[in-house]
Design an enzyme around this catalytic site. Structure first.
Site, PDB file in Angstrom:
ATOM      1  N   HIS A  76     -36.508   5.221 -28.437  1.00 43.73           N
ATOM      2  CA  HIS A  76     -36.201   5.396 -27.019  1.00 43.73           C
ATOM      3  C   HIS A  76     -37.213   6.301 -26.318  1.00 43.73           C
ATOM      4  O   HIS A  76     -37.317   6.286 -25.095  1.00 43.73           O
ATOM      5  CB  HIS A  76     -34.760   5.900 -26.816  1.00 43.73           C
ATOM      6  CG  HIS A  76     -34.539   7.338 -27.150  1.00 43.73           C
ATOM      7  ND1 HIS A  76     -33.943   7.745 -28.334  1.00 43.73           N
ATOM      8  CD2 HIS A  76     -34.798   8.478 -26.465  1.00 43.73           C
ATOM      9  CE1 HIS A  76     -33.845   9.058 -28.346  1.00 43.73           C
ATOM     10  NE2 HIS A  76     -34.358   9.533 -27.223  1.00 43.73           N
ATOM     11  N   ASP A 121     -33.290   3.229 -33.849  1.00 41.26           N
ATOM     12  CA  ASP A 121     -33.993   4.091 -32.898  1.00 41.26           C
ATOM     13  C   ASP A 121     -35.146   4.837 -33.580  1.00 41.26           C
ATOM     14  O   ASP A 121     -35.142   6.065 -33.700  1.00 41.26           O
ATOM     15  CB  ASP A 121     -33.001   5.082 -32.280  1.00 41.26           C
ATOM     16  CG  ASP A 121     -33.578   5.851 -31.102  1.00 41.26           C
ATOM     17  OD1 ASP A 121     -34.635   5.442 -30.581  1.00 41.26           O
ATOM     18  OD2 ASP A 121     -32.975   6.877 -30.710  1.00 41.26           O
ATOM     19  N   SER A 211     -35.416  14.763 -28.982  1.00 44.27           N
ATOM     20  CA  SER A 211     -35.502  13.400 -29.511  1.00 44.27           C
ATOM     21  C   SER A 211     -36.792  13.143 -30.265  1.00 44.27           C
ATOM     22  O   SER A 211     -37.867  13.596 -29.875  1.00 44.27           O
ATOM     23  CB  SER A 211     -35.422  12.387 -28.365  1.00 44.27           C
ATOM     24  OG  SER A 211     -34.120  11.976 -28.128  1.00 44.27           O
TER      25      SER A 211
END
Length: 261
Positions: A76, A121, A211
């Site tokens: 992402h 992801d 992230s």
């Protein structure tokens, strides 16, 4: 609840948000990852800070050095990015002695990545030329066996130190958590695939900007990469809900096929 969180809840039954962070000025704060500690220089030599440039601007995520030409991060973060500026060998977002800055335009996103559910992801960034390893820049070993529950794990990043923080921090922070079973984690987020692992700690968590960063067991030369920071509850980083990671061992074959590592 913001619109993105509402969309994810309705479509996927996973009350979670990806944790990339739109670029804002790098303001040093007195807080930490979420109740973590500031890292010392060289403590996490595999850590990468990555600025992702897209058609709509820039965002910030973490990453991990897995070889002299590849950085492991979250899908992402890389999705839609056209270029990447990567800081290596530093525990601040200000260039310092021993640090390296590299740029590249190539990333490989997992072919089955689903932006609605955050399944698969993971992504890999390929550097244009090999980097030179030193005391502060080192690759990390990737897990090949599945992480169990109740294992002490460490996650590091420059992410927000509170839900109210205006942006990422200037100092790399880390926190120690404990892995939990997917059955336990599904009590918060609904059904989770085998490619996900969750971790929790008393008032401790990742947050926006973390992230793509590393979840590891062990430390120093014994550290093993076991997860890629992926999501946290839309209730907030400080909600006490578990944080979610892409399970490294699950994607080990794909990483090897893509990179040769």
């Amino acid at each position: 609840m913001n619109l993105l969180a509402f969309f994810l809840l309705c479509v996927t039954q996973i009350w979670a948000l990806p944790l990339n962070e739109k670029i804002t000025p790098f303001n040093a704060t007195s807080g930490r990852i979420i109740n973590g500690s500031p890292a010392s220089k060289g403590q996490f030599p595999w850590q990468a800070a990555v600025i992702f440039t897209t058609s709509s601007g820039q965002s910030f995520c973490g990453g991990s050095i897995i070889s002299n030409q590849w950085i492991l991060t979250a899908a992402h973060c890389a999705r839609g990015a056209t270029s990447f500026t990567i800081y290596l060998g530093t525990n601040t977002l200000t260039p310092d002695s021993g640090s390296t800055t590299v740029t590249t335009t190539r990333a490989v996103i997992h072919p089955s990545y689903n932006p609605s559910t955050l399944a698969n992801d993971v992504a890999l960034i390929q550097l244009t030329s090999p980097i030179t390893f030193n005391t502060y820049v080192q690759p990390i070993t990737l897990a090949s066996s599945t992480l169990g529950s109740g294992v002490s794990v460490t996650v590091s990043g420059w992410g927000k130190t509170s839900d109210s923080a205006s942006g990422v921090t200037n100092t790399l922070n880390y926190v120690t958590l404990s892995s939990i079973t997917n059955t336990q984690c599904s009590n918060y987020y609904g059904s989770l695939g085998s490619g996900v692992v969750c971790a929790t700690g008393a008032s401790k968590s990742t947050c926006n900007g973390d992230s793509g960063g590393p979840l590891v067991t062990g430390s120093g030369s014994n550290a093993v990469h076991v997860g890629v920071v992926s999501f946290v509850s839309s209730r907030g980083c400080e909600s006490g809900y578990p944080s979610g990671y892409s399970r490294t061992a699950y994607y080990r074959d794909w990483i090897r096929t893509t990179t040769g590592v």
